[in-house]
Design an enzyme around this catalytic site. Structure first.
Site, PDB file in Angstrom:
ATOM      1  CG  ASP A 146       2.081  -5.323  -3.409  1.00 40.49           C
ATOM      2  OD1 ASP A 146       2.563  -6.214  -2.478  1.00 40.49           O
ATOM      3  OD2 ASP A 146       1.828  -5.375  -4.286  1.00 40.49           O
ATOM      4  CB  CYS A 160       8.072  -4.380  -5.183  1.00 44.41           C
ATOM      5  SG  CYS A 160       7.045  -5.952  -5.236  1.00 44.41           S
ATOM      6  CB  CYS A 200       5.558 -10.441  -2.507  1.00 40.12           C
ATOM      7  SG  CYS A 200       6.201  -9.030  -3.521  1.00 40.12           S
ATOM      8  CB  CYS A 223      -4.432  -3.139  -4.188  1.00 45.55           C
ATOM      9  SG  CYS A 223      -5.696  -2.154  -4.717  1.00 45.55           S
TER      10      CYS A 223
END
Ligand code: FES
Length: 276
Positions: free
Chosen positions: A37, A106, A62, A35
């Site tokens: 992350d 995130c 990221c 996916c």
């Protein structure tokens, strides 16, 4: 190119607490590499005091995933589990001085890893193992998660849900389902007002102004052959120069007014825009 705060850049380039705690007392794993992350959080807990004495992370993701995970470990150290479980994804984003809205997922991933780690310490099932209906198959997002994140962050649109959970950001098949959940969620309740924005420092305010101009304003002007340049920010006064087709456009005054309106909405009520 995302506009990141100095804190995000710093924790991305020099992340703290990377790795794995030796003989961890609690482990939280969320996301998957498929996916895009994934995060593994390990904690050492002092049994006497119930305080988290060490926290480390490993992540695949990221710059903002790395910075958010590092921020989480910093927030956790020295807290009791009861204090730690009150940490929200917004607290993680605030610690970083903010995240681009498209990267808020995130901070949500960090908060979920924490909840999973605390559940593992207490011998409870992982939040994801409770048989919830998966709404977004592309990103493995459950209905419960969509509802929880929407309530905690006062989200009312599918776009916001995508920013915070990634749901809906792939094939799009789940979008009608997400719309139905949001409709159901907010139908009977008045949408609560978002938390008051924390007072921004000058640097944060300038960064936010640049961010809004770059992402919300310039692409629209450029689509019509126009453009603008940010010249300066003096307190609440934002000084811009209209460029390209906007220079000779008879509607230049209206354009400046609408830019001011956008900045008032997204940055601060007291913003005034002056074109030179
Ligand atoms: S199922 Fe949600 S984006 Fe594909």
């Amino acid at each position: 190119m995302w506009e990141y705060t100095d804190k995000v850049r710093d924790l991305f380039l020099h992340p703290k607490n990377v790795g794995e705690v030796e003989n961890p007392d609690a482990v939280g794993e969320v996301g998957s590499i498929v996916c895009g992350d994934a995060l593994r959080l390990t904690l050492k807990v002092d049994k006497e005091t119930g305080k988290i004495v060490d926290a480390k992370f490993q992540t695949f993701g990221c710059a903002s995933a790395i910075a958010s995970s590092s921020a989480l470990t910093e927030l956790l150290k020295g807290k009791t589990l009861e204090e730690a479980e009150k940490i929200t994804n917004q607290d993680i984003a605030d610690f970083l001085g903010g995240l681009p809205k498209e990267k808020m997922h995130c901070s949500v991933m960090g908060q979920e890893a924490l909840a999973t780690a605390i559940a593992s310490y207490r011998g409870q099932p992982k939040p994801a193992e409770t048989g919830e209906r998966v709404v977004c198959k592309c990103f493995d997002v459950t209905e419960e998660k969509i509802r929880r994140v929407a309530i905690e962050n006062h989200l009312t649109t599918v776009e916001e849900i995508t920013d915070f959970t990634k749901a809906g950001g792939g094939c799009g098949t789940c979008i009608p389902d997400i719309e139905a959940i949001l409709k159901d969620l907010w139908a009977l309740k008045e949408v609560p007002k978002p938390k008051e924005h924390k007072k921004l420092t000058n640097l944060q305010k300038i960064a936010l102004i640049q961010d809004v101009l770059e992402r919300e304003v310039r692409p629209k002007l450029q689509a019509d052959g126009g453009d603008l340049e940010l010249l300066d920010v003096e307190g609440s006064k934002v000084i811009i120069a209209l460029r390209a087709m906007c220079v000779s456009c008879p509607m230049g005054g209206v354009t400046v007014q609408s830019i001011e309106q956008k900045l008032k909405e997204l940055v601060s009520e007291d913003i005034m825009v002056e074109a030179r």
